[in-house]
Design an enzyme around this catalytic site. Structure first.
Site, mmCIF file in Angstrom:
data_model
loop_
_atom_site.group_PDB
_atom_site.id
_atom_site.type_symbol
_atom_site.label_atom_id
_atom_site.label_comp_id
_atom_site.label_asym_id
_atom_site.label_seq_id
_atom_site.Cartn_x
_atom_site.Cartn_y
_atom_site.Cartn_z
ATOM 1 N N LYS A 95 34.809 10.121 60.777
ATOM 2 C CA LYS A 95 35.686 8.982 61.074
ATOM 3 C C LYS A 95 34.906 7.829 61.732
ATOM 4 O O LYS A 95 35.240 6.663 61.530
ATOM 5 C CB LYS A 95 36.870 9.439 61.932
ATOM 6 C CG LYS A 95 37.822 10.390 61.180
ATOM 7 C CD LYS A 95 38.351 9.772 59.886
ATOM 8 C CE LYS A 95 39.431 10.600 59.225
ATOM 9 N NZ LYS A 95 39.966 9.967 57.996
ATOM 10 N N SER B 228 40.561 7.731 62.688
ATOM 11 C CA SER B 228 41.259 8.624 63.622
ATOM 12 C C SER B 228 40.808 8.259 65.027
ATOM 13 O O SER B 228 39.661 7.819 65.213
ATOM 14 C CB SER B 228 40.878 10.079 63.344
ATOM 15 O OG SER B 228 41.226 10.900 64.456
ATOM 16 N N TYR C 22 34.281 16.343 61.933
ATOM 17 C CA TYR C 22 35.403 15.471 61.534
ATOM 18 C C TYR C 22 35.286 14.111 62.228
ATOM 19 O O TYR C 22 35.404 13.053 61.595
ATOM 20 C CB TYR C 22 36.730 16.145 61.882
ATOM 21 C CG TYR C 22 37.960 15.290 61.628
ATOM 22 C CD1 TYR C 22 38.378 15.012 60.333
ATOM 23 C CD2 TYR C 22 38.709 14.778 62.696
ATOM 24 C CE1 TYR C 22 39.509 14.232 60.089
ATOM 25 C CE2 TYR C 22 39.840 14.004 62.469
ATOM 26 C CZ TYR C 22 40.233 13.740 61.166
ATOM 27 O OH TYR C 22 41.345 12.956 60.938
ATOM 28 N N ALA C 23 35.035 14.136 63.536
ATOM 29 C CA ALA C 23 34.917 12.871 64.286
ATOM 30 C C ALA C 23 33.763 12.037 63.736
ATOM 31 O O ALA C 23 33.875 10.807 63.623
ATOM 32 C CB ALA C 23 34.710 13.160 65.774
ATOM 33 N N ALA C 24 32.681 12.699 63.349
ATOM 34 C CA ALA C 24 31.533 11.963 62.792
ATOM 35 C C ALA C 24 31.922 11.285 61.483
ATOM 36 O O ALA C 24 31.506 10.152 61.214
ATOM 37 C CB ALA C 24 30.354 12.909 62.578
#
Ligand SMILES: NC(=O)c1ccc[n+]([C@@H]2O[C@H](COP(=O)([O-])OP(=O)(O)OC[C@H]3O[C@@H](n4cnc5c(N)ncnc54)[C@H](OP(=O)(O)O)[C@@H]3O)[C@@H](O)[C@H]2O)c1
Length: 244
Positions: free
Chosen positions: A154, A137, A150-152
């Site tokens: 990805k 993402s 969530y970013a971690a």
């Protein structure tokens, strides 16, 4: 691009980007196996695609026993996997302060652990020259509020892809990342229209993406047209990452 007689596996292929990708591969002649947790969604996808080249398998990527079931299915098919799309994933939006252990574990168990062990178990089944595409993402390389865990997950996907591209190169297997920006899929069904519009306004192309546009990038990376592309991170986001 012709994928006749090619075997494709797409995790999380019953909805959104995975479903659009399955449709595109089927249109180009491939045999496709899609997975997902919900059998009704898999059945709906099967009716929607309506092709003898489509197979479905209920399999929860976060459970090693279900990954073993997927591996067994591949072993019993007696064929190699030419394209593996590691797409299954979930998103949950919380500030770092509000992220519970349960939210953190759900995200990492599906987006990272599930992806990692699916790749591990299917590596022996990949054909020489296969293509593996991991769905990350845009948030993996940028900073957005409410996206910490969530970013971690990805960013971890990006790291796994770099390692896999290195480890599998001897077998001429290419490994790439596709990083969508906000895309119109069931994942974003609950996102209020005004928020989607605000996000779209910040995109240089002034709109959010369609699942088919992400699918086209995935299919390109799987094709012989991308024969010298490995270890790449392809943002498919209308230009958002220009501003990171
Ligand atoms: N849509 C976006 O804006 C966007 C942006 C950037 C990145 N992405 C990434 O793109 C990928 C696909 O997203 P999407 O928008 O297409 O999501 P979606 O519409 O919610 O579809 C997700 C698919 O994954 C499956 N899935 C979810 N958890 C699973 C699990 N534990 N085991 C097996 N299958 C599972 C779902 O089926 P079941 O629920 O039945 O299991 C469904 O088929 C994800 O990795 C997501 O993080 C999406």
């Amino acid at each position: 691009m012709n994928f006749t007689n090619k075997n494709v596996i797409i995790t999380g292929g019953s909805a959104g980007i995975g479903l659009a990708t399955a449709k595109t591969f089927i249109e180009k002649g491939a045999r496709v196996l899609i997975t997902g947790r919900n059998t009704d969604s898999l059945q709906a996808a099967s009716i929607d695609i309506n092709s003898p080249n489509l197979k479905t398998l209920a399999s929860d990527i976060s459970k090693l026993t279900d990954i073993a079931t997927l591996e067994k299915e591949v072993t019993e098919s007696g064929t190699k996997v030419d394209v593996l799309v590691l797409n299954a994933g979930i998103a949950k939006q919380y500030s770092i302060e509000d992220t519970t252990e349960e939210v953190f574990d759900d995200l990492f168990n599906i987006n990272v652990k599930g992806l990692f062990f699916t790749l591990q178990k299917l590596i022996p089944h990949l054909s020489e020259g296969a293509s593996v595409i991991l769905i990350s993402s845009g948030v993996s390389v940028s900073g957005y509020a409410q996206m910490g865990a969530y970013a971690a997950t990805k960013s971890a996907v990006d790291a796994i892809a770099r390692t896999a591209a290195t480890e599998l190169a001897d077998r001429k297997i290419r490994v790439n990342v596709v990083a969508p920006g906000l895309t119109d899929t069931p994942m974003n069904q609950q996102t209020p229209e005004d928020i989607k519009n605000a996000i779209a306004a910040a995109v240089p192309l002034k709109r959010i993406g369609e699942a088919e546009e992400i699918a086209n990038a995935i299919v390109f990376l799987a094709s012989s047209g991308a024969s010298y592309i490995s270890g790449s991170y392809l943002a498919v986001d209308g230009g958002v990452t220009i501003r990171r």
